[in-house]
Scaffold this motif. Structure first.
Motif, short mmCIF file in Angstrom:
data_model
loop_
_atom_site.label_atom_id
_atom_site.label_comp_id
_atom_site.label_asym_id
_atom_site.label_seq_id
_atom_site.Cartn_x
_atom_site.Cartn_y
_atom_site.Cartn_z
N SER A 158 0.81 -1.22 0.00
CA SER A 158 0.00 0.00 0.00
C SER A 158 0.85 1.27 0.00
O SER A 158 0.31 2.37 -0.16
N ARG A 159 2.15 1.11 0.18
CA ARG A 159 3.07 2.23 0.02
C ARG A 159 4.34 1.69 -0.63
O ARG A 159 4.59 0.48 -0.62
N PRO A 160 5.13 2.56 -1.23
CA PRO A 160 6.31 2.08 -1.97
C PRO A 160 7.24 1.25 -1.10
O PRO A 160 7.50 1.59 0.06
N ASN A 161 7.72 0.15 -1.65
CA ASN A 161 8.64 -0.73 -0.94
C ASN A 161 9.98 -0.80 -1.67
O ASN A 161 10.63 -1.84 -1.69
N HIS A 162 10.36 0.29 -2.27
CA HIS A 162 11.66 0.38 -2.94
C HIS A 162 12.13 1.83 -2.82
O HIS A 162 11.36 2.73 -2.51
N GLY A 163 13.41 2.05 -3.07
CA GLY A 163 13.97 3.38 -2.93
C GLY A 163 14.67 3.58 -1.61
O GLY A 163 14.68 2.69 -0.75
N PRO A 164 15.25 4.77 -1.41
CA PRO A 164 16.09 5.01 -0.23
C PRO A 164 15.35 4.97 1.10
O PRO A 164 15.96 4.75 2.15
N ALA A 219 12.69 2.92 1.78
CA ALA A 219 11.89 1.70 1.92
C ALA A 219 12.27 0.91 3.17
O ALA A 219 11.39 0.43 3.90
N GLU A 220 13.57 0.77 3.43
CA GLU A 220 13.98 -0.01 4.59
C GLU A 220 13.47 0.62 5.88
O GLU A 220 12.92 -0.08 6.75
N ILE A 242 12.93 -7.59 5.16
CA ILE A 242 11.64 -8.03 5.69
C ILE A 242 11.18 -7.19 6.88
O ILE A 242 10.19 -7.51 7.54
N GLY A 243 11.91 -6.12 7.19
CA GLY A 243 11.52 -5.25 8.30
C GLY A 243 12.05 -5.67 9.65
O GLY A 243 11.71 -5.06 10.66
N GLN A 244 12.90 -6.72 9.68
CA GLN A 244 13.48 -7.18 10.95
C GLN A 244 14.94 -6.73 11.02
O GLN A 244 15.82 -7.37 10.45
#
Length: 439
Positions: A271-277, A279-280, A322-324
């Motif tokens: 639902s929001r961008p998961n790429h680019g500076p 994203a992490e 993965i957000g961890q």
């Protein structure tokens, strides 16, 4: 986040929720101690109604609260111990003036050594009975029980499922969960409620607007054919939080969030961008936000909270896509449970490229690296260990040698115990120490 700042923030949040009107403000002072040694316990969490305080280096705490007209409950917990709750009787005389009291909260040490039972495992008299028999004769003292499993199933009739629009339940494996929990606790077992969080095919079916999608916009399915919830969708968090609160109300000692992460696949749409500076940072914030919300929801119950994390999270400085991210997770839960299955380390670790020949080193080096990076004591880690046949290398059975070496590695770093994973819920005594007779 600093532990004291977190406690203050949670206390304020709970106060805003509104508590029942109580009696005269009282200042309660006390100390949290190790029941066996008598030593003070620093950084213990003490909860009195909506108030949360953290014990100091000497185990001391002070909290000003309005105690109940008849009694109030105060509870404490600290990693490496069982939580403890005490009832504070208030006399009629004490309610007429500020009450300055002192109390000692004793916590019993615990190193949780457990096995996992699925939704079907806990409902099977055979599998559950075998696990309890094994616990009775070995060092095991803990059960990890699916409260919300990999396919969104819940073993008992759940009000939380109905609220999420997921009823009526077609599969119920435990008819009377409160009675079963009471029986397991009477056996002295430490009980952990496993909640699969963002992998939830059933919730996606009911709320497709929350789904992770592929590059073409279709609902994405993983290798098991199951859909996932988009962790950026805050509204989707409610179901897992409701399940967590239900587990706490049932009497579980700990709530463990599994699959509390983004899918480990590329080319997905959220639902929001998961790429680019950015994203992490966004992924890390989403996972951290969920765990913070869980802490706020569960604080009144003073249950422990843990999170399962990938084994390589101990080694990767980033969020493993993965957000961890290890350091970001450190202060959000009581226990981190890295999944240190040698079969899962497809690249090995430095100096040990063949995980099958290094079950001790995989566990020991991964835990020591995590301890070094976070500055946390070993007691804040409780790893998952492999008790199933290898699927990635030579397909060997994990027997006495492999299981014992993993246990020894976890023990060597002062971990708060360990958990054995077998998806078939079949465990043997191989590698486990015999239960010591009670004096």
């Amino acid at each position: 986040m600093n532990a004291r700042l977190l406690a203050a923030a949670l206390s304020l949040a709970l106060s805003l929720l509104g508590q029942s009107a109580l009696a005269t403000p009282s200042t309660l002072q006390g100390v949290v101690r190790d029941q066996q040694s008598g030593r003070p316990i620093a950084q213990a969490t003490v909860v009195l109604g909506p108030h949360i305080v953290i014990s100091d280096e000497r185990g001391g705490f002070s909290v000003t609260a309005e105690l109940g007209a008849t009694q109030s409950r105060i509870s404490a917990r600290a990693p490496g111990y069982r939580s403890s709750e005490h009832v504070l009787p208030i006399s009629s005389d004490a309610r007429t003036q500020p009450n300055h009291s002192a109390i000692t909260l004793n916590l019993s040490p615990l190193r949780a050594k457990g096995v996992y039972l699925s939704v079907y495992g806990i409902g099977s008299s055979s599998l559950r009975g075998d696990a309890l028999a094994l616990i009775g004769k070995t060092e095991l003292n803990t059960l990890v029980i699916d409260v919300k499993g990999d396919r969104g199933l819940v073993p008992y009739r759940s009000a939380a499922l109905a609220r999420a629009g997921l009823g009526p339940q077609k599969i119920i494996t435990v008819r009377d969960m409160p009675t079963l929990i009471k029986d397991l606790r009477a056996r002295g077992l430490y009980l952990i409620a496993r909640i699969v969080t963002f992998k939830d095919d059933a919730l996606v079916a009911a709320h497709p607007q929350w789904a992770v999608r592929d590059a073409q916009g279709a609902i994405w399915k993983d290798r098991e054919g199951l859909a996932w919830i988009d962790p950026f969708q805050r509204a989707a968090w409610t179901h897992s939080l409701d399940m967590a609160e239900e587990a706490a109300q049932l009497g579980f000692d700990e709530v463990q969030f599994d699959y509390v992460r983004f899918p480990d696949a590329v080319g997905l749409s959220f639902s929001r961008p998961n790429h680019g500076p950015d994203a992490e940072a966004a992924r890390i914030a989403a996972i951290g936000g969920f765990l913070t919300a869980a802490r706020q929801r569960l604080t009144p119950y003073n249950v422990f909270i843990s999170a399962d994390i990938f084994g390589y999270v101990s080694w990767n400085s980033n969020d493993t896509q993965i957000g961890q991210q290890l350091e970001a997770l450190a202060d959000l839960v009581d226990y981190l449970s890295p999944m240190l299955y040698p079969s899962g380390f497809h690249l090995g670790i430095p100096d040990h490229r063949n995980p099958m020949e290094a079950p001790f080193e995989i566990v020991e080096h991964s835990l020591r690296r995590a301890i070094q990076r976070t500055g946390l004591p070993g007691a804040r880690f409780r790893p998952w260990l492999q008790a199933f046949r290898d699927y990635a290398f030579d397909h060997r059975d994990f027997g006495e040698l492999e299981i014992r070496r993993q246990i020894e590695a976890a023990d060597s770093v002062g971990s708060s115990g360990w958990l054995l994973w077998n998806p078939r819920n079949r465990y043997g005594s191989a590698g486990l120490a015999e239960r010591k007779p009670q004096p």
